[in-house]
Structure formats: C-alpha cells, structure tokens
Design an enzyme around this catalytic site. Structure first.
Site, PDB file in Angstrom:
ATOM      1  CG  ASN A   8      -1.705   1.256   1.381  1.00 15.46           C
ATOM      2  OD1 ASN A   8      -1.834   2.018   0.423  1.00 15.46           O
ATOM      3  ND2 ASN A   8      -2.251   1.495   2.564  1.00 15.46           N
ATOM      4  CD1 TRP A   9       3.978   1.171  -2.680  1.00 17.70           C
ATOM      5  CD2 TRP A   9       3.811   2.137  -4.696  1.00 17.70           C
ATOM      6  NE1 TRP A   9       4.808   0.505  -3.539  1.00 17.70           N
ATOM      7  CE2 TRP A   9       4.730   1.076  -4.786  1.00 17.70           C
ATOM      8  CE3 TRP A   9       3.540   2.890  -5.836  1.00 17.70           C
ATOM      9  CZ2 TRP A   9       5.387   0.753  -5.970  1.00 17.70           C
ATOM     10  CZ3 TRP A   9       4.187   2.569  -7.023  1.00 17.70           C
ATOM     11  CH2 TRP A   9       5.104   1.513  -7.085  1.00 17.70           C
ATOM     12  CE  LYS A  10       0.162   3.571   4.801  1.00 15.32           C
ATOM     13  NZ  LYS A  10      -0.200   3.793   6.179  1.00 15.32           N
ATOM     14  CG  HIS A 102      -6.024   2.393   4.907  1.00 18.14           C
ATOM     15  ND1 HIS A 102      -5.581   3.360   5.776  1.00 18.14           N
ATOM     16  CD2 HIS A 102      -5.038   1.489   4.808  1.00 18.14           C
ATOM     17  CE1 HIS A 102      -4.356   3.038   6.176  1.00 18.14           C
ATOM     18  NE2 HIS A 102      -4.001   1.906   5.608  1.00 18.14           N
ATOM     19  CD  GLU A 171      -3.858  -2.145   7.495  1.00 17.72           C
ATOM     20  OE1 GLU A 171      -2.737  -2.424   7.057  1.00 17.72           O
ATOM     21  OE2 GLU A 171      -4.433  -1.087   7.223  1.00 17.72           O
ATOM     22  CB  SER A 211       4.362  -1.155  12.535  1.00 23.61           C
ATOM     23  OG  SER A 211       3.924   0.149  12.839  1.00 23.61           O
ATOM     24  N   GLY A 232       2.569  -0.880   4.486  1.00 18.18           N
ATOM     25  CA  GLY A 232       2.451   0.525   4.107  1.00 18.18           C
ATOM     26  C   GLY A 232       3.817   1.158   3.929  1.00 18.18           C
ATOM     27  N   GLY A 233       4.274   1.862   4.962  1.00 23.62           N
ATOM     28  CA  GLY A 233       5.531   2.618   4.886  1.00 23.62           C
ATOM     29  C   GLY A 233       6.696   1.822   4.306  1.00 23.62           C
TER      30      GLY A 233
END
Ligand code: PGA
Length: 251
Positions: A8-10, A102, A171, A211, A232-233
């Site tokens: 998930n590149w956001k 999300h 999540e 995370s 994500g990050g």
C-alpha cells in the site's frame, strides 16, 4: 496456499520516477527468486500512477507475479462525482484489487462504516477483489465490542459468497506506523483478534497490517491465521520491501 504481500504505497511516492525505481527493485528480486516462489504480490499505487504502473507490471518478472490494486473506490458505479474514480474505470486499467475502509480514510477523512459498506458492495459488483481493512483504534475500554460492531457494519448485507471473495486486513489503528506512538501488534495478539473476527465473519482469508517491516514480517507470515501482510511505509523503502518479498517466498 501462496502468501500474499500487498504494497500500500499510500500517497508516499513523490514522483513517477520514484515509483518506477521501486518497481525495478521488485522486478530484480522476483527474477532472483525464480519461477517457483511461493508468494503473490499486489501493488496499490496512488491513482495518478496507476496507468504507468499497470504498464510496468505487464513486463519482465513482474508480469506473472504482481497484480494491480487501487487504494480506494468511488461510492457510486458511475455518474457525476467530482474527484472520484469508479470501479469500472479502475477495472479497465487492469486493477484487480481495491483497498476498502483503510483506517486513514475512516479516521482522517471521516469515512463512516456505512460509506465503507457501500464501497465494498460497489467493488464486488464491479468484479474487484476487496481488501477490507478493519481494526480497533485503541486497546482501551470495550475495544473488542467496538471492533466487532465495526466489522458487522462494514459487512452488513454482504452475502457469504461475496464475503468469501474478500480479503480482510486486520489493521489495528494504533499499530499503523505513522500514528503517534505506533508499534506493531504481536503475531499472537493479532491472531487472537482474528479469532474474534472469525466469530463474526466465519472462516475467511485474513491479512495483518500495521508497522510490518523486514524484521517482523516472517513472524506474521508464518502464522496459519494470516494469508499475508499489508505493508504501508515499508513498501516504498525498496531495499526493505525486497527483503519482505524474499522472506515471504520462503514460507
Ligand atoms: P504501515 O501501514 O505498514 O506503514 O503501518 C499499513 C497500512 O496503513 O496499510
């Protein structure tokens, strides 16, 4: 069953060039892992990069290993809805998956359970595979009852056949890396939450997100409760993400 890794590149890649660099590293590592790797990859870029990413995912080692996802979908199938992108528009670009509900959309942009539920139904009608995010905001008070109520409202009116087409990402909001004081859940405690989700939804495919890094991915992926991870990050930190892909290929 192959473990699923969802990137998930956001809104994080600042340019198409940066997005392409990440894809190039993914392509390299998929090549190194060879054809028999036990893992599937879904890349969810921001809308602006979807068309280019779709093209790149049709090349090299990515072609047979990576699929395209979107980060959101319009609440309506068509019509006048300024700023939104419909499921059928996404499907025409080669999108197969869509993240729904999300926590950043629920809690930062005010998306209600009812809105998430409508988006979920639209995604199912458009033939997309929904990646439905659920999770409690804190571990204080009656959090289990709140989680269960959120899940019931999110899936309200969804048939068991349609439910079986969904991936459900557990999540916990407090575990999302960009939230203050964030820390990952433990695999054991996340598995307990999945047991709770199973009481409401039955036996489904669950993912863990919050995370996930190259340090903890293995512990989540090794648990039978999880069909994969939603990253994500770390999914835009190319070197770290390639290590997560390597780990998932060996489980
Ligand atoms: P994170 O994000 O891996 O940066 O915690 C996960 C997500 O928001 O889907």
């Amino acid at each position: 069953m192959k473990k699923l890794v969802i990137a998930n590149w956001k809104m994080l890649p600042t340019s198409l060039a940066e997005a392409q660099e990440i894809l190039a590293r993914m392509d390299d590592v998929l090549g190194e892992l060879g054809e028999n790797r036990e893992m599937s990859l879904v890349v969810c870029p921001p809308f602006v990069f979807i068309e280019e990413v779709a093209r790149t995912l049709g090349t090299g080692h990515l072609e047979h290993s990576a699929e395209l996802g979107a980060q959101d979908i319009a609440i309506q199938e068509s019509g006048a809805l300024t700023g939104e992108v419909s499921g059928s528009q996404l499907a025409k670009l080669g999108v197969h998956y869509v993240i729904i509900g999300h926590s950043e959309r629920r809690w930062k942009l005010g998306e209600s359970d009812a809105t998430v539920n409508e988006k979920l139904k639209v995604a199912l009608r458009d033939g997309l595979i929904p990646i439905v995010c659920v999770g409690e905001r804190t571990r204080e008070g009656e959090w289990q009852a709140e989680l269960s109520a959120q899940v019931q409202a999110t899936f309200s009116g969804v048939s068991s056949d349609d439910l079986g087409r969904c991936l459900i990402a557990y999540e916990p909001v407090w575990a999302i890396s960009t939230n203050p004081g964030a820390r990952p859940d433990t695999p054991e405690s996340a598995a307990q939450s999945v047991a709770l989700l199973r009481d409401v939804l039955g036996q489904q495919r669950f993912l863990y997100g919050g995370s996930v890094t190259d340090k903890n991915a293995r512990a989540f992926l090794e648990r039978p409760e999880f069909s994969g991870v939603l990253v994500g990050g770390a999914s835009v930190r190319a070197e770290e993400f390639t290590r997560i892909l390597e780990i998932s290929a060996t489980i």
